[in-house]
Scaffold this active site. Sequence first.
Site, PDB file in Angstrom:
ATOM      1  N   ASP A   1      48.614  91.841 -13.227  1.00  0.00           N
ATOM      2  CA  ASP A   1      47.954  92.728 -14.188  1.00  0.00           C
ATOM      3  C   ASP A   1      46.768  93.501 -13.604  1.00  0.00           C
ATOM      4  O   ASP A   1      46.213  94.383 -14.254  1.00  0.00           O
ATOM      5  CB  ASP A   1      47.454  91.899 -15.382  1.00  0.00           C
TER       6      ASP A   1
ATOM      7  N   GLY B   1      47.032  85.572  -7.893  1.00  0.00           N
ATOM      8  CA  GLY B   1      47.547  86.917  -7.832  1.00  0.00           C
ATOM      9  C   GLY B   1      47.456  87.537  -6.459  1.00  0.00           C
ATOM     10  O   GLY B   1      48.372  87.432  -5.651  1.00  0.00           O
ATOM     11  N   ARG B   2      46.303  88.159  -6.144  1.00  0.00           N
ATOM     12  CA  ARG B   2      46.241  88.954  -4.915  1.00  0.00           C
ATOM     13  C   ARG B   2      46.385  88.119  -3.646  1.00  0.00           C
ATOM     14  O   ARG B   2      46.843  88.638  -2.626  1.00  0.00           O
ATOM     15  CB  ARG B   2      44.948  89.784  -4.882  1.00  0.00           C
TER      16      ARG B   2
ATOM     17  N   TYR C   1      36.275  83.393 -18.049  1.00  0.00           N
ATOM     18  CA  TYR C   1      35.375  83.668 -16.923  1.00  0.00           C
ATOM     19  C   TYR C   1      33.950  83.827 -17.427  1.00  0.00           C
ATOM     20  O   TYR C   1      33.728  84.347 -18.525  1.00  0.00           O
ATOM     21  CB  TYR C   1      35.804  84.944 -16.188  1.00  0.00           C
TER      22      TYR C   1
ATOM     23  N   GLY D   1      43.216  81.945  -8.736  1.00  0.00           N
ATOM     24  CA  GLY D   1      43.253  82.106  -7.291  1.00  0.00           C
ATOM     25  C   GLY D   1      41.997  82.742  -6.717  1.00  0.00           C
ATOM     26  O   GLY D   1      41.693  82.561  -5.541  1.00  0.00           O
ATOM     27  N   GLY D   2      41.284  83.514  -7.530  1.00  0.00           N
ATOM     28  CA  GLY D   2      40.037  84.105  -7.064  1.00  0.00           C
ATOM     29  C   GLY D   2      40.243  85.341  -6.216  1.00  0.00           C
ATOM     30  O   GLY D   2      41.345  85.886  -6.088  1.00  0.00           O
TER      31      GLY D   2
ATOM     32  N   LYS E   1      42.845  79.264 -18.274  1.00  0.00           N
ATOM     33  CA  LYS E   1      42.692  79.594 -16.859  1.00  0.00           C
ATOM     34  C   LYS E   1      41.211  79.747 -16.540  1.00  0.00           C
ATOM     35  O   LYS E   1      40.495  80.507 -17.211  1.00  0.00           O
ATOM     36  CB  LYS E   1      43.424  80.903 -16.540  1.00  0.00           C
TER      37      LYS E   1
END
Length: 275
Positions: free
Chosen positions: A37, A237-238, A156, A210-211, A185
Amino acid sequence: MTPHGFPGVFVVSSPGKTRRLHRLLPIAGRGVLLPVDQPLTVGPLPGLVDPRRDLPRLLAGRPDAVIAHRGLIAQGLLADSRSAIVQHLSAATTLSHRPDAKTLLTGVTDALHLGVDAVSVHISFGDPEESAMLAAAGRVAACCDEWGLPLLIMAYVVGVAPDREPAKIAHAARVAAELGADVVKVPYTGCVDSFAAVVSSCFVPVVVAGGAKADWSRVLADVSQAVTAGARGVCVGRNVFQHDDPRSALAALRAVVHGEPAVGRPEPAKVPAHV
């Protein structure tokens, strides 16, 4: 043990929600989730510049679930995936200079029409718009219960280093659960003991984020520690889609979360320094 055989997992009121949660966290209540996303927030990223080209190589790694915005889902770009599909309902962009002020873009009935397995919303705790995000998440949670759709809340805390203030991460996770999240999450807090405190004070399954882009060995170490602390899965993700070999990276995550054999050992991705 819960009625479904997994300690502390899937105690929900709706049979439909229970079935969908089994798709999201399919193996003993654990899951490897792949968020794609991010381009809505920051623009095209290496690894996700062309989704028609890039998504097939990501889906080949068999993530248990993929988190995406409406466009990818409505265009059918995830239609061939065996992964569960989670529609992300809230967003903001860096173009606004207020990327933490997430706005609800659509709702649960729209997600159901698209045939997804779950929805997610993001709450930025500490942002001036926190109250609006809390209210939006609460409305989504109530609607999810009405329609039997699982809700993942991404919790977050703005401006906080998770390893320095783990109590704030625990607070955010607990708020998300209190609002009605089925899965929460949060970022990793840096050590097993502090993350175990986050997990134990949150009465629904926790998955670890994952950060930012990091050395792959560090990512795997953090994921392993988080699972040891009680995390029910990962949401990376990344660090996956910007990896040289996303399929192998996902295999490594599945090895940690599900105990499956890893296919090789992926090396750190080579990503331009400005990313």
